[in-house]
Design a protein around this motif. Structure first.
Motif, short mmCIF file in Angstrom:
data_model
loop_
_atom_site.label_atom_id
_atom_site.label_comp_id
_atom_site.label_asym_id
_atom_site.label_seq_id
_atom_site.Cartn_x
_atom_site.Cartn_y
_atom_site.Cartn_z
N ASN A 62 3.01 18.90 0.90
CA ASN A 62 4.09 19.37 0.47
C ASN A 62 4.66 18.09 0.66
O ASN A 62 5.98 17.78 1.59
CB ASN A 62 4.36 20.34 0.96
CG ASN A 62 4.14 21.51 1.47
OD1 ASN A 62 4.01 22.49 1.11
ND2 ASN A 62 3.54 22.10 2.41
N HIS A 63 4.13 16.90 0.29
CA HIS A 63 5.21 15.74 0.20
C HIS A 63 5.11 14.91 -1.38
O HIS A 63 4.10 14.98 -1.94
CB HIS A 63 5.07 15.39 1.45
CG HIS A 63 3.91 14.41 1.83
ND1 HIS A 63 2.48 14.88 1.95
CD2 HIS A 63 3.30 12.71 1.14
CE1 HIS A 63 1.80 14.15 1.78
NE2 HIS A 63 2.40 13.17 1.60
N ILE A 64 6.00 14.08 -1.20
CA ILE A 64 5.99 13.09 -3.06
C ILE A 64 6.05 11.90 -1.96
O ILE A 64 6.53 11.47 -0.84
CB ILE A 64 6.58 13.20 -4.16
CG1 ILE A 64 8.30 13.32 -3.31
CG2 ILE A 64 6.46 14.97 -4.30
CD1 ILE A 64 9.25 13.06 -4.18
N GLY A 65 5.12 10.83 -2.50
CA GLY A 65 5.92 9.48 -2.10
C GLY A 65 5.45 8.18 -2.79
O GLY A 65 5.06 8.02 -4.46
N VAL A 66 5.85 6.80 -2.60
CA VAL A 66 5.13 5.62 -2.75
C VAL A 66 4.37 5.30 -1.97
O VAL A 66 4.81 5.08 -0.61
CB VAL A 66 6.73 4.99 -3.35
CG1 VAL A 66 6.34 3.94 -3.31
CG2 VAL A 66 7.86 5.84 -4.02
N PHE A 67 3.89 3.70 -2.30
CA PHE A 67 3.31 3.50 -1.44
C PHE A 67 2.76 1.89 -2.73
O PHE A 67 2.19 2.18 -3.98
CB PHE A 67 1.86 3.90 -0.89
CG PHE A 67 1.07 4.26 -1.13
CD1 PHE A 67 -0.44 4.07 -1.32
CD2 PHE A 67 1.15 5.29 -2.16
CE1 PHE A 67 -2.03 4.76 -2.54
CE2 PHE A 67 -0.56 5.93 -2.69
CZ PHE A 67 -1.69 5.52 -2.96
N PHE A 68 1.94 1.26 -1.76
CA PHE A 68 1.56 -0.08 -2.29
C PHE A 68 0.10 0.24 -2.98
O PHE A 68 -1.24 0.55 -1.95
CB PHE A 68 1.57 -1.61 -1.88
CG PHE A 68 2.33 -2.17 -1.65
CD1 PHE A 68 3.50 -2.83 -3.12
CD2 PHE A 68 3.53 -2.22 -0.48
CE1 PHE A 68 4.36 -3.28 -2.95
CE2 PHE A 68 5.19 -2.06 -0.61
CZ PHE A 68 5.50 -3.23 -1.75
N GLY A 104 -1.80 5.40 8.37
CA GLY A 104 -3.10 5.58 6.78
C GLY A 104 -2.08 4.33 5.82
O GLY A 104 -3.60 4.19 4.61
N LEU A 105 -1.06 4.05 4.84
CA LEU A 105 -0.90 4.09 3.41
C LEU A 105 -0.44 2.97 3.27
O LEU A 105 0.62 2.43 2.29
CB LEU A 105 -0.26 5.39 2.97
CG LEU A 105 -0.79 6.13 2.43
CD1 LEU A 105 0.03 7.97 1.59
CD2 LEU A 105 -1.83 6.43 1.15
N GLY A 106 -0.50 1.77 4.76
CA GLY A 106 0.56 1.08 4.63
C GLY A 106 1.72 1.11 4.62
O GLY A 106 2.18 1.65 5.65
N ILE A 107 2.80 -0.12 3.41
CA ILE A 107 3.99 0.19 3.71
C ILE A 107 3.97 0.93 2.64
O ILE A 107 3.97 1.46 1.87
CB ILE A 107 4.96 -1.19 3.00
CG1 ILE A 107 4.37 -1.88 4.00
CG2 ILE A 107 6.01 -0.93 3.09
CD1 ILE A 107 4.06 -3.79 3.56
N ASN A 108 5.08 2.52 3.33
CA ASN A 108 5.10 3.57 2.51
C ASN A 108 6.31 4.42 2.78
O ASN A 108 6.88 4.62 4.04
CB ASN A 108 3.75 4.63 2.02
CG ASN A 108 3.73 5.21 3.30
OD1 ASN A 108 3.93 6.94 3.59
ND2 ASN A 108 2.65 4.69 4.69
N PHE A 135 11.42 -0.46 -3.11
CA PHE A 135 10.31 -1.16 -2.33
C PHE A 135 9.75 -2.39 -3.72
O PHE A 135 9.81 -3.57 -2.92
CB PHE A 135 9.16 -0.31 -2.86
CG PHE A 135 8.76 0.82 -1.88
CD1 PHE A 135 7.28 0.38 -1.59
CD2 PHE A 135 9.77 1.48 -0.99
CE1 PHE A 135 7.13 1.48 0.09
CE2 PHE A 135 9.59 2.05 -0.56
CZ PHE A 135 7.84 2.53 0.55
N GLU A 136 10.66 -2.26 -4.70
CA GLU A 136 10.49 -3.46 -5.82
C GLU A 136 11.04 -4.85 -5.31
O GLU A 136 10.72 -5.82 -4.86
CB GLU A 136 10.50 -2.46 -7.81
CG GLU A 136 9.97 -3.83 -8.34
CD GLU A 136 10.14 -3.52 -9.56
OE1 GLU A 136 10.03 -3.90 -10.63
OE2 GLU A 136 11.22 -2.83 -9.87
N GLN A 137 12.39 -4.35 -5.19
CA GLN A 137 13.18 -5.15 -4.87
C GLN A 137 13.14 -5.91 -3.47
O GLN A 137 13.32 -7.05 -3.14
CB GLN A 137 15.51 -4.61 -4.81
CG GLN A 137 15.61 -3.62 -5.90
CD GLN A 137 15.00 -5.06 -6.81
OE1 GLN A 137 15.94 -5.70 -6.93
NE2 GLN A 137 15.16 -4.40 -8.11
N ALA A 138 12.50 -4.56 -2.44
CA ALA A 138 12.23 -5.56 -0.73
C ALA A 138 11.61 -6.62 -1.19
O ALA A 138 11.62 -7.59 -0.73
CB ALA A 138 11.92 -4.01 -0.42
#
Length: 148
Positions: A62-68, A104-108, A135-138
């Motif tokens: 039940n989630h979505i996300g962004v990570f490297f 466990g996903l690093g910067i996310n 994330f890209e801008q950071a």
């Protein structure tokens, strides 16, 4: 039942092709930046930094996300260890709340949402692209400052 319990549905019940088709339709600019995609993720390449940002859906959780993510074609290997010295500065720019991260996903960053409810899909697609761009801008700001 807690607020994130959607009846114990399985990931296989999620219409991932339909979701990613809607994602591509709402955000056609992402096609030009596509590094790799799979049933559960879409990677945006940052070739100047040998990084990829992975936008993913995790319907069973039940989630979505962004990570490297990892992508050998882009040289995006060992991304987490390469970013570790910059993690505090990147996270300071992102201003994420503790509940927005997944251990466990690093910067996310993640958003708890009912992925099976198709009326959520437009907001999910928009959130993924917006968060990925943050994330890209950071990274551009922090790693750009670190370049000689």
């Amino acid at each position: 039942m807690n607020e994130f319990d959607f009846g114990g549905r399985r990931a296989s019940e999620f219409r991932q092709r339909g979701f990613w088709a809607l994602f591509a339709e709402r955000h056609p600019e992402e096609r030009a930046r596509l590094a790799r995609r799979g049933p559960w993720f879409w990677q945006r390449g940052m070739p100047d930094f040998a990084l990829v940002l992975s936008m993913y859906v995790a319907p069973a959780q039940n989630h979505i996300g962004v990570f490297f993510g990892r992508n050998e074609k882009f040289g995006a290997t060992e991304s987490w260890s390469r970013l570790r010295p910059f993690q505090p500065a990147i996270e300071a720019r992102l201003k994420l709340k503790p509940e927005q991260s997944c251990e466990g996903l690093g910067i996310n960053s993640m958003w708890r949402v009912n992925c099976y409810a198709e009326d959520n899909w437009p907001a999910m697609a928009d959130w993924l692209v917006t968060e990925c761009s943050r994330f890209e801008q950071a990274v551009l700001a922090v790693l750009g400052e670190a370049r000689p």
